[in-house]
Design an enzyme around this catalytic site. Structure first.
Site, PDB file in Angstrom:
ATOM      1  CG  ASP A  29      85.851  17.187  61.493  1.00 48.60           C
ATOM      2  OD1 ASP A  29      84.814  16.623  62.234  1.00 48.60           O
ATOM      3  OD2 ASP A  29      85.857  17.810  60.690  1.00 48.60           O
ATOM      4  CB  ILE A  30      87.400  17.592  56.108  1.00 47.65           C
ATOM      5  CG1 ILE A  30      88.286  18.134  54.806  1.00 47.65           C
ATOM      6  CG2 ILE A  30      86.115  18.296  56.345  1.00 47.65           C
ATOM      7  CD1 ILE A  30      89.572  17.129  54.442  1.00 47.65           C
ATOM      8  CG  HIS A  93      79.778  11.324  63.139  1.00 46.43           C
ATOM      9  ND1 HIS A  93      78.616  11.706  62.368  1.00 46.43           N
ATOM     10  CD2 HIS A  93      80.088  12.670  63.490  1.00 46.43           C
ATOM     11  CE1 HIS A  93      78.117  12.962  62.364  1.00 46.43           C
ATOM     12  NE2 HIS A  93      79.196  13.523  63.138  1.00 46.43           N
TER      13      HIS A  93
HETATM   14  P1  AMP Z   1      78.355  16.792  63.092  1.00 43.86           P
HETATM   15  O1  AMP Z   1      77.378  16.033  62.110  1.00 43.86           O
HETATM   16  O2  AMP Z   1      77.421  17.972  63.512  1.00 43.86           O
HETATM   17  O3  AMP Z   1      78.858  15.840  64.106  1.00 43.86           O
HETATM   18  O4  AMP Z   1      79.366  17.152  62.281  1.00 43.86           O
HETATM   19  C1  AMP Z   1      79.877  16.479  61.298  1.00 43.86           C
HETATM   20  C2  AMP Z   1      81.717  16.671  61.133  1.00 43.86           C
HETATM   21  O5  AMP Z   1      81.886  15.984  60.047  1.00 43.86           O
HETATM   22  C3  AMP Z   1      82.007  18.285  60.977  1.00 43.86           C
HETATM   23  O6  AMP Z   1      83.004  18.438  62.186  1.00 43.86           O
HETATM   24  C4  AMP Z   1      82.632  18.167  59.542  1.00 43.86           C
HETATM   25  O7  AMP Z   1      83.904  18.965  59.684  1.00 43.86           O
HETATM   26  C5  AMP Z   1      82.786  16.966  59.531  1.00 43.86           C
HETATM   27  N1  AMP Z   1      82.960  16.436  57.916  1.00 43.86           N
HETATM   28  C6  AMP Z   1      82.125  16.685  56.895  1.00 43.86           C
HETATM   29  N2  AMP Z   1      82.364  16.356  55.702  1.00 43.86           N
HETATM   30  C7  AMP Z   1      83.479  15.546  55.943  1.00 43.86           C
HETATM   31  C8  AMP Z   1      84.453  14.870  55.133  1.00 43.86           C
HETATM   32  N3  AMP Z   1      84.128  14.711  53.884  1.00 43.86           N
HETATM   33  N4  AMP Z   1      85.666  14.394  55.695  1.00 43.86           N
HETATM   34  C9  AMP Z   1      85.972  14.487  56.940  1.00 43.86           C
HETATM   35  N5  AMP Z   1      85.258  15.143  57.844  1.00 43.86           N
HETATM   36  C10 AMP Z   1      84.162  15.752  57.247  1.00 43.86           C
END
Ligand code: AMP
Length: 129
Positions: A29-30, A93
């Protein structure tokens, strides 16, 4: 339009890859709650996790379990927590988060890592699988 996670799968957007199979991808996670916070996704783009067909859902859980065990071996923590949210990215995810305190499970607490730290931890988890 392809989800940001589908763009990661296609290579259009980079990620810190932890593990990959024909059907699933794990990457860091970024914006992590804790060092090693990993996302496990099916390559098939489906928004809500409970809309996955049963077979894919079960395989996602099995893939996530393998990653979680490797994560727990790699990152010092009391246990690895698993969370599903999906409010930000409409592509199913599983969040795997190394937990030491309840705060680590709270999505308002974030840690900052350097590119090297992201790369090293992604490689170490992958190697522990
Ligand atoms: P959620 O949809 O609420 O479960 O959160 C989405 C997660 O994806 C968050 O914790 C973000 O930090 C993560 N996220 C969003 N874009 C990216 C990316 N390009 N690479 C890695 N993690 C990401």
């Amino acid at each position: 339009m392809a989800s940001i996670f589908s763009k990661i799968i296609s290579g259009e957007i980079p990620c810190y890859k932890v593990a990959e199979t024909e059907d699933f991808l794990a990457f860091l996670d970024i914006n992590p709650n804790a060092k090693g916070h990993t996302l496990c996704i099916p390559k098939q783009e489906v928004d809500k996790i409970f809309d996955l067909d049963d077979a894919l859902y079960i395989e996602l859980m099995k893939f996530s379990k393998k990653v979680a065990i490797a994560l727990e071996k790699t990152v010092p923590c009391k246990r690895v927590g698993m969370t599903v949210i999906g409010l930000e990215v409409p592509h199913a995810h599983v969040h795997l988060i190394p937990l030491n305190t309840m705060e680590d499970a709270v999505f308002s607490k974030k840690v900052t890592l350097t590119k090297d730290e992201f790369e090293n931890i992604a490689n170490a988890i992958g190697k522990a699988m």
